[in-house]
Enzyme design. Structure first.
Site, PDB file in Angstrom:
ATOM      1  N   GLU A   1      -0.919  37.818 -57.654  1.00 36.11           N
ATOM      2  CA  GLU A   1      -1.135  36.530 -57.283  1.00 36.11           C
ATOM      3  C   GLU A   1      -1.622  36.362 -55.922  1.00 36.11           C
ATOM      4  O   GLU A   1      -0.785  36.401 -54.893  1.00 36.11           O
ATOM      5  CB  GLU A   1      -0.055  35.378 -57.419  1.00 36.11           C
ATOM      6  CG  GLU A   1       0.410  35.151 -58.817  1.00 36.11           C
ATOM      7  CD  GLU A   1      -0.694  34.461 -59.748  1.00 36.11           C
ATOM      8  OE1 GLU A   1      -1.467  33.688 -59.446  1.00 36.11           O
ATOM      9  OE2 GLU A   1      -0.360  34.229 -61.111  1.00 36.11           O
TER      10      GLU A   1
ATOM     11  N   GLU B   1      -9.706  29.834 -59.749  1.00 34.41           N
ATOM     12  CA  GLU B   1      -9.272  31.086 -58.882  1.00 34.41           C
ATOM     13  C   GLU B   1     -10.314  31.866 -58.709  1.00 34.41           C
ATOM     14  O   GLU B   1     -10.011  33.255 -58.414  1.00 34.41           O
ATOM     15  CB  GLU B   1      -8.098  31.707 -59.631  1.00 34.41           C
ATOM     16  CG  GLU B   1      -6.855  30.812 -59.942  1.00 34.41           C
ATOM     17  CD  GLU B   1      -5.756  31.371 -60.662  1.00 34.41           C
ATOM     18  OE1 GLU B   1      -5.793  32.580 -61.237  1.00 34.41           O
ATOM     19  OE2 GLU B   1      -4.702  30.498 -61.263  1.00 34.41           O
TER      20      GLU B   1
ATOM     21  N   HIS C   1      -5.184  37.209 -59.525  1.00 36.54           N
ATOM     22  CA  HIS C   1      -5.099  35.408 -59.715  1.00 36.54           C
ATOM     23  C   HIS C   1      -4.753  34.858 -58.373  1.00 36.54           C
ATOM     24  O   HIS C   1      -4.420  35.698 -57.497  1.00 36.54           O
ATOM     25  CB  HIS C   1      -4.137  35.123 -60.660  1.00 36.54           C
ATOM     26  CG  HIS C   1      -4.471  35.404 -62.258  1.00 36.54           C
ATOM     27  ND1 HIS C   1      -4.471  34.456 -63.168  1.00 36.54           N
ATOM     28  CD2 HIS C   1      -4.536  36.721 -62.966  1.00 36.54           C
ATOM     29  CE1 HIS C   1      -5.102  35.173 -64.484  1.00 36.54           C
ATOM     30  NE2 HIS C   1      -4.681  36.518 -64.143  1.00 36.54           N
TER      31      HIS C   1
ATOM     32  N   HIS D   1      -8.875  32.598 -64.492  1.00 33.36           N
ATOM     33  CA  HIS D   1      -8.891  31.098 -64.148  1.00 33.36           C
ATOM     34  C   HIS D   1      -9.948  30.650 -63.334  1.00 33.36           C
ATOM     35  O   HIS D   1     -10.223  31.199 -62.297  1.00 33.36           O
ATOM     36  CB  HIS D   1      -7.482  30.776 -63.795  1.00 33.36           C
ATOM     37  CG  HIS D   1      -6.470  31.135 -64.889  1.00 33.36           C
ATOM     38  ND1 HIS D   1      -5.264  31.513 -64.518  1.00 33.36           N
ATOM     39  CD2 HIS D   1      -6.180  30.667 -66.050  1.00 33.36           C
ATOM     40  CE1 HIS D   1      -4.311  31.571 -65.468  1.00 33.36           C
ATOM     41  NE2 HIS D   1      -5.119  31.019 -66.726  1.00 33.36           N
TER      42      HIS D   1
END
Length: 395
Positions: A365, A165, A306, A162
């Site tokens: 994450e 990110e 991420h 992404h």
């Protein structure tokens, strides 16, 4: 650092002279036969750079070597055209410098150019790192895979699926630098001896899956067709900080054939700054390259980094192998992140990897807050993530 072979030299001698593991020297010179060196052949010594020194009155090789804490023979190897007994004032002498410091600084806006500069510098210092181009982005930027190690177990890390990110690319590259430093300097990381991993594990890294998107978030829209298209998708707004997609407005982590149709039915139906899964799976060159890489490398486990949430997703439809739980619990222990087995989300790289290969796959994450995470969090995120990188090697 390059040297020239002399009569009687061996790679074993160089390994002892420069205090570098022999296997790293062998792997830095794949075109060289370790048992039959040829006089005048160029040998790459990993983990070293050179500095230049100008001869002054009273200098000798012995004096220079003593002051710089290097051996006289390393000076002789680097300066074959100099006569140690007839040094002249003003002559340039190359001095070997063992690299004991990071060249990657992840704590800054980490766009594609910064990434490539870091890759090129690591490539120069650590020639045993293997570099492959696995594809190109929509705009033609190189999608780079780096491989380190010779082990049968292939562990894969990737970052920046992404666009906003991008801090994940910086974290991966800084740890890679620390790993290479530990290999060449025979050091530990958090008490863990690193050198044995070189022959046990092959690390596959794609540090930036979406370079066009990362550049868009950090630097704004490029001139020309792609920039104009991005501005239209962003409704004329020049603030791209919320942009997750690639330059064509396709969310690369919603592009995989793992219940893709379920996500497609409830997500945007046309290009958007985030969440549009494309008109069908695997339409984007970035996602195709990553799918082909997984098939080619046969990853033993895969970690997609991420932001944000400080959680680790590790399951998909009950298809994850039982050992995934053991692995993710260790990831949680060393990072403080919470393992979460299932989430109402599909068509991601982790989902597809588990579905098609039935090996452990994880979406990690990093950090907390709103993407893009501020660099004020960088050092904390990096320290939390080190344990996950290490555990992916030994679990």
């Amino acid at each position: 650092m390059n040297i020239k072979v002399r009569s009687g030299d061996t790679l074993w001698y160089y390994a002892n002279l420069f205090n570098i593991p022999l296997n790293l020297i062998i792997d830095s010179n794949p075109q060289v036969s370790p048992t039959s060196l040829m006089i005048g052949q160029t040998i790459k010594i990993p983990g070293y750079q050179t500095s230049s020194y100008k001869i002054q009155s009273g200098d000798t090789f012995w004096k220079i070597a003593s002051e710089r804490r290097v051996s006289i023979d390393t000076l002789a190897l680097l300066n074959p055209d100099l006569n140690p007994r007839q040094l002249q004032i003003g002559q340039q002498v190359l001095i070997p410098v063992q690299v004991t410091y990071r060249v990657v600084n992840g704590n800054r806006p980490y766009d594609f150019q910064v990434l490539m500069n870091d890759i090129n510098e690591l490539d120069e210092i650590y020639p045993f790192v293997r570099r492959e181009t696995i594809g190109q982005s929509v705009m033609g930027k190189e999608l780079v895979e780096l491989q380190i190690g010779k082990g049968p177990k292939v562990v894969h890390w990737n970052g920046s699926f992404h666009a906003n990110e991008w801090i994940t690319s910086a974290v991966i590259m800084q740890f890679l630098n620390d790993y290479l430093l530990a290999l060449t300097n025979r050091e530990n990381i958090r008490g863990l001896e690193i050198n044995p991993f070189y022959n046990q594990v092959t690390i596959s890294i794609v540090p930036m899956v979406d370079p066009d998107g990362v550049d868009l978030v950090i630097n704004g829209p490029p001139e020309g067709e792609f920039g104009e298209q991005a501005l239209r998708i962003n409704q004329g707004n020049t603030d791209f900080s919320g942009w997750k997609a690639n330059i064509r407005g396709v969310d690369l982590n919603n592009q995989y054939p793992a219940k893709w149709e379920v996500d497609a039915a409830r997500k945007p139906t046309e290009p958007a700054p985030r969440d549009f899964p494309g008109y069908q799976p695997l339409t984007e060159p970035e996602t195709v390259a990553m799918a082909e890489l997984a098939g080619a490398r046969n990853f033993e486990k895969m970690l997609a980094f991420h932001t944000q949430g400080e959680v680790i997703y590790w399951g998909y439809e009950g298809l994850e192998p039982p050992r995934s739980m053991t692995i993710v619990n260790e990831f949680g222990r060393v990072s403080g992140y919470e393992p979460i087995r299932y989430i109402d989300s599909f068509s991601g790289y982790k989902d597809w990897f588990i579905q098609d290969f039935r090996n452990p796959g994880f979406t990690v994450e990093l950090g907390l807050g709103v993407n893009p995470l501020p660099l004020s969090q960088y050092d904390e995120i990096y320290q939390e993530t080190i344990g996950i990188f290490l555990a992916s090697l030994y679990m």
